[in-house]
Design a protein around this motif. Structure first.
Motif, short mmCIF file in Angstrom:
data_model
loop_
_atom_site.label_atom_id
_atom_site.label_comp_id
_atom_site.label_asym_id
_atom_site.label_seq_id
_atom_site.Cartn_x
_atom_site.Cartn_y
_atom_site.Cartn_z
N TYR A 101 -3.47 -2.58 -10.34
CA TYR A 101 -4.31 -3.41 -9.46
C TYR A 101 -5.95 -2.81 -9.92
O TYR A 101 -5.90 -1.38 -10.17
N GLU A 103 -9.78 -2.03 -8.72
CA GLU A 103 -10.40 -2.00 -7.38
C GLU A 103 -12.08 -1.36 -7.64
O GLU A 103 -12.00 -0.41 -8.34
N LYS A 121 -9.16 -5.62 -3.89
CA LYS A 121 -8.20 -5.18 -5.08
C LYS A 121 -7.70 -6.61 -5.64
O LYS A 121 -7.37 -7.45 -4.89
N MET A 123 -4.70 -7.99 -8.54
CA MET A 123 -3.69 -7.60 -9.36
C MET A 123 -3.99 -7.89 -10.91
O MET A 123 -4.59 -8.97 -10.92
#
Length: 140
Positions: A101, A103, A121, A123
């Motif tokens: 992920y 972020e 976030k 993926m």
């Protein structure tokens, strides 16, 4: 004295049988596996597609991602970017639940993935393009 030597004979015979049993178990497990080696989990990496204003980055270099990769200008980040548009603690990539992920860490200029500014976030999958400051990375 004869009793003690008889006991030692049985102990030695027992140890030999135990070794044989363990060896047979190991051979059985190897045969059951079919000679296949354990497949390692593929790890992700960031390929630098455009280093931008960062003198410490070179195009084509791959940065491996193992667990957590922190990105920013501060010296204690794992990937240090010297670009003026990068925050001290700009972004991070985290491995969680068998996924990676990306972020943004509240950076001033933001982080984009595939041309979209991150709000939460995201993926990551292979082929994603990440822009941080003037630098561009591709997930491989």
């Amino acid at each position: 004295m004869a009793n003690i030597s008889m006991i030692f004979k049985f102990i030695i015979i027992g140890i030999i049988y135990a070794i044989i049993v363990v060896a047979l178990i190991i051979i059985y497990k190897d045969m059951k596996n079919g000679g296949k080696k354990k497949i390692r989990k593929r790890s992700f990496g960031l390929e630098i597609t455009d280093p931008g204003d960062n003198k410490n980055l070179k195009k084509g270099v791959v940065i491996p991602i193992h667990g957590v990769l922190t990105i920013g200008r501060k010296e204690n980040n794992m990937l240090i970017l010297t670009d003026q548009y990068v925050s001290s603690y700009h972004a991070k990539i985290v491995y969680k639940n068998n996924q990676y992920y990306l972020e943004d860490l509240g950076s001033t200029n933001g982080t984009t993935c595939n041309g979209v500014k991150l709000k939460d976030k995201k993926m990551l999958i292979q082929g994603d393009e990440i822009a941080i400051g003037s630098s561009y990375f591709k997930v491989i």
